[in-house]
Write a protein that holds these residues in place. Structure first.
Motif, PDB file in Angstrom:
ATOM      1  N   ALA A 168       0.830  -1.208   0.000  1.00 53.15           N
ATOM      2  CA  ALA A 168       0.000   0.000   0.000  1.00 53.15           C
ATOM      3  C   ALA A 168       0.863   1.255   0.000  1.00 53.15           C
ATOM      4  CB  ALA A 168      -0.924   0.010   1.220  1.00 53.15           C
ATOM      5  N   LEU A 169       0.306   2.319  -0.582  1.00 56.81           N
ATOM      6  CA  LEU A 169       0.904   3.647  -0.547  1.00 56.81           C
ATOM      7  C   LEU A 169       0.001   4.544   0.289  1.00 56.81           C
ATOM      8  CD1 LEU A 169       1.854   4.105  -4.328  1.00 56.81           C
ATOM      9  CD2 LEU A 169       3.276   3.207  -2.473  1.00 56.81           C
ATOM     10  N   LEU A 170       0.592   5.250   1.255  1.00 57.36           N
ATOM     11  CA  LEU A 170      -0.160   6.106   2.176  1.00 57.36           C
ATOM     12  C   LEU A 170       0.273   7.546   1.940  1.00 57.36           C
ATOM     13  CD1 LEU A 170       0.275   3.928   5.416  1.00 57.36           C
ATOM     14  CD2 LEU A 170      -1.384   3.644   3.556  1.00 57.36           C
ATOM     15  N   PHE A 171      -0.639   8.363   1.424  1.00 55.36           N
ATOM     16  CA  PHE A 171      -0.296   9.715   0.986  1.00 55.36           C
ATOM     17  C   PHE A 171      -0.742  10.781   1.973  1.00 55.36           C
ATOM     18  CE2 PHE A 171      -0.607   7.311  -2.956  1.00 55.36           C
ATOM     19  CZ  PHE A 171       0.425   7.814  -3.744  1.00 55.36           C
ATOM     20  N   ASP A 172       0.171  11.672   2.312  1.00 58.05           N
ATOM     21  CA  ASP A 172      -0.220  12.952   2.874  1.00 58.05           C
ATOM     22  C   ASP A 172      -0.907  13.730   1.756  1.00 58.05           C
ATOM     23  OD1 ASP A 172      -0.332  15.167   4.666  1.00 58.05           O
ATOM     24  OD2 ASP A 172       1.488  15.986   3.751  1.00 58.05           O
ATOM     25  N   LEU A 215      -3.415   3.555  -9.750  1.00 54.84           N
ATOM     26  CA  LEU A 215      -3.431   2.725  -8.546  1.00 54.84           C
ATOM     27  C   LEU A 215      -4.807   2.122  -8.316  1.00 54.84           C
ATOM     28  CD1 LEU A 215      -1.459   5.053  -6.093  1.00 54.84           C
ATOM     29  CD2 LEU A 215      -0.553   3.131  -7.420  1.00 54.84           C
ATOM     30  N   ASP A 216      -4.840   0.881  -7.888  1.00 62.18           N
ATOM     31  CA  ASP A 216      -6.081   0.257  -7.443  1.00 62.18           C
ATOM     32  C   ASP A 216      -6.498   0.923  -6.138  1.00 62.18           C
ATOM     33  OD1 ASP A 216      -7.904  -1.575  -6.073  1.00 62.18           O
ATOM     34  OD2 ASP A 216      -7.297  -3.088  -7.544  1.00 62.18           O
ATOM     35  N   HIS A 217      -7.764   1.351  -6.038  1.00 62.36           N
ATOM     36  CA  HIS A 217      -8.205   2.102  -4.843  1.00 62.36           C
ATOM     37  C   HIS A 217      -8.063   1.293  -3.565  1.00 62.36           C
ATOM     38  CE1 HIS A 217     -12.091   0.058  -4.010  1.00 62.36           C
ATOM     39  NE2 HIS A 217     -12.059  -0.228  -5.286  1.00 62.36           N
ATOM     40  N   ARG A 218      -7.926  -0.023  -3.684  1.00 63.07           N
ATOM     41  CA  ARG A 218      -7.794  -0.863  -2.488  1.00 63.07           C
ATOM     42  C   ARG A 218      -6.398  -0.790  -1.881  1.00 63.07           C
ATOM     43  NH1 ARG A 218      -9.253  -6.502  -4.973  1.00 63.07           N
ATOM     44  NH2 ARG A 218      -8.004  -5.552  -6.642  1.00 63.07           N
ATOM     45  N   PHE A 219      -5.441  -0.209  -2.597  1.00 63.22           N
ATOM     46  CA  PHE A 219      -4.055  -0.289  -2.177  1.00 63.22           C
ATOM     47  C   PHE A 219      -3.408   1.062  -1.932  1.00 63.22           C
ATOM     48  CE2 PHE A 219      -4.654  -4.120  -4.974  1.00 63.22           C
ATOM     49  CZ  PHE A 219      -4.891  -4.992  -3.924  1.00 63.22           C
ATOM     50  N   TRP A 220      -4.239   2.087  -1.711  1.00 66.07           N
ATOM     51  CA  TRP A 220      -3.674   3.376  -1.308  1.00 66.07           C
ATOM     52  C   TRP A 220      -4.669   4.096  -0.419  1.00 66.07           C
ATOM     53  CZ3 TRP A 220      -5.323   8.381  -3.085  1.00 66.07           C
ATOM     54  CH2 TRP A 220      -6.282   8.375  -4.103  1.00 66.07           C
ATOM     55  N   ALA A 221      -4.153   5.068   0.351  1.00 75.15           N
ATOM     56  CA  ALA A 221      -4.988   5.772   1.320  1.00 75.15           C
ATOM     57  C   ALA A 221      -4.492   7.197   1.479  1.00 75.15           C
ATOM     58  CB  ALA A 221      -4.960   5.058   2.670  1.00 75.15           C
ATOM     59  N   LEU A 222      -5.380   8.045   1.998  1.00 74.62           N
ATOM     60  CA  LEU A 222      -5.023   9.398   2.415  1.00 74.62           C
ATOM     61  C   LEU A 222      -4.836   9.415   3.917  1.00 74.62           C
ATOM     62  CD1 LEU A 222      -7.656  11.617   0.524  1.00 74.62           C
ATOM     63  CD2 LEU A 222      -5.385  10.901  -0.270  1.00 74.62           C
ATOM     64  N   THR A 274       6.719   1.142  -9.390  1.00 78.46           N
ATOM     65  CA  THR A 274       7.542  -0.060  -9.361  1.00 78.46           C
ATOM     66  C   THR A 274       7.370  -0.800  -8.039  1.00 78.46           C
ATOM     67  OG1 THR A 274       9.215   0.819 -10.863  1.00 78.46           O
ATOM     68  CG2 THR A 274       9.917  -0.920  -9.359  1.00 78.46           C
ATOM     69  N   ALA A 275       7.412  -0.060  -6.954  1.00 77.87           N
ATOM     70  CA  ALA A 275       7.324  -0.682  -5.627  1.00 77.87           C
ATOM     71  C   ALA A 275       5.985  -1.354  -5.413  1.00 77.87           C
ATOM     72  CB  ALA A 275       7.545   0.374  -4.548  1.00 77.87           C
ATOM     73  N   VAL A 276       4.889  -0.685  -5.779  1.00 77.24           N
ATOM     74  CA  VAL A 276       3.564  -1.226  -5.515  1.00 77.24           C
ATOM     75  C   VAL A 276       3.206  -2.357  -6.470  1.00 77.24           C
ATOM     76  CG1 VAL A 276       2.056   0.219  -6.963  1.00 77.24           C
ATOM     77  CG2 VAL A 276       1.300  -0.434  -4.662  1.00 77.24           C
ATOM     78  N   SER A 277       3.976  -2.480  -7.580  1.00 74.58           N
ATOM     79  CA  SER A 277       3.736  -3.573  -8.515  1.00 74.58           C
ATOM     80  C   SER A 277       4.670  -4.734  -8.269  1.00 74.58           C
ATOM     81  CB  SER A 277       3.883  -3.076  -9.965  1.00 74.58           C
ATOM     82  OG  SER A 277       5.221  -2.694 -10.217  1.00 74.58           O
ATOM     83  N   GLY A 278       5.398  -4.687  -7.163  1.00 78.86           N
ATOM     84  CA  GLY A 278       6.280  -5.786  -6.806  1.00 78.86           C
ATOM     85  C   GLY A 278       7.580  -5.818  -7.581  1.00 78.86           C
ATOM     86  N   GLY A 279       7.991  -4.630  -8.098  1.00 79.08           N
ATOM     87  CA  GLY A 279       9.254  -4.552  -8.802  1.00 79.08           C
ATOM     88  C   GLY A 279       9.192  -4.915 -10.265  1.00 79.08           C
TER      89      GLY A 279
END
Length: 235
Positions: A25-29, A112-119, A224-229
């Protein structure tokens, strides 16, 4: 910390960091990362500082990645933070909510798939929603706002809550931040932190694991990171 604004070999080093990570997951400010809101917020805080006879630069230095009430408690403990928040909200209303998206933000989030990132922001839900709508920025399923936590950044509560709701281990998350308080929060949560030097010089962001001049320049490495490289963006 590796800085992507330094010579080319450091870009490869950052890429190596992200290549070997199993990121879920990616967590964004928000402000300074997904929204280009710094100039507007500076005007608002400068106006408020003038109204209260406070030093503009000192007040501004205490605002980043924090709830307004927390800034007010620190800079002017004799004032009612609830009442002063209303004053700040009135100043914000006069400015309007048409903040531009940060360069590259819409392009990145739409991939990004909405399931794998957040605010995870110290801002409030309603204003952020309006600004995202006006800037045509997509919203994820998981959104953590200042009113959703007991402790704001630099406390890790917001990032821990986001990881929990995404069913992700914090160690498998990347936090994207622009301010030292946010970096501290992400690291305390056990996340990897990527900084973007949009509101602070890179020298202020040395506790991050990697630093890029902008979100746009960080985008290939985050994808790259969220797609497993397994990304064609790899150099």
């Amino acid at each position: 910390m590796q800085s992507a604004s330094e010579p080319g070999h450091t870009i490869l080093a950052v890429c190596d960091i992200l290549w070997y990570m199993a990121i879920n997951a990616l967590l964004f400010d928000v402000d300074g990362v997904l929204l280009d809101s710094s100039a507007t917020h500076r005007r608002i805080w400068d106006n408020w500082s003038d109204m209260r006879g406070l030093d503009r630069d000192l007040v501004w230095s205490l605002t980043h990645a924090r709830r307004p009430e927390d800034t007010i408690r620190d800079i002017a403990p004799d004032l009612d933070p609830i009442a002063e928040r209303k004053v700040l909200n009135e100043l914000m209303t006069k400015e309007g909510d048409a903040f531009p998206a940060a360069p590259g933000a819409v392009n990145l989030l739409r991939k990004l798939d909405h399931r794998f990132w957040a605010l995870v922001t110290s801002g409030s839900r309603a204003p952020v929603h309006r600004r995202f709508q006006l800037a045509a920025i997509p919203l994820p399923r998981v959104q953590i706002f200042g009113e959703d936590v007991e402790h704001s950044k630099p406390h890790p509560e917001g990032y821990l809550k986001a990881a929990e709701l995404l069913l992700a281990d914090p160690a498998d998350c990347i936090v994207i931040e622009d301010a030292p308080h946010g970096i501290t929060a992400g690291k305390a949560a056990g996340c990897t932190v990527v900084a973007v030097a949009t509101t602070h010089p890179s020298g202020d962001l040395i506790k991050a694991d990697a630093c890029f001049p902008s979100l746009e320049e960080a985008t290939p490495y985050l994808l790259t990171a969220v797609s497993g490289g397994k990304s064609s963006h790899m150099p």
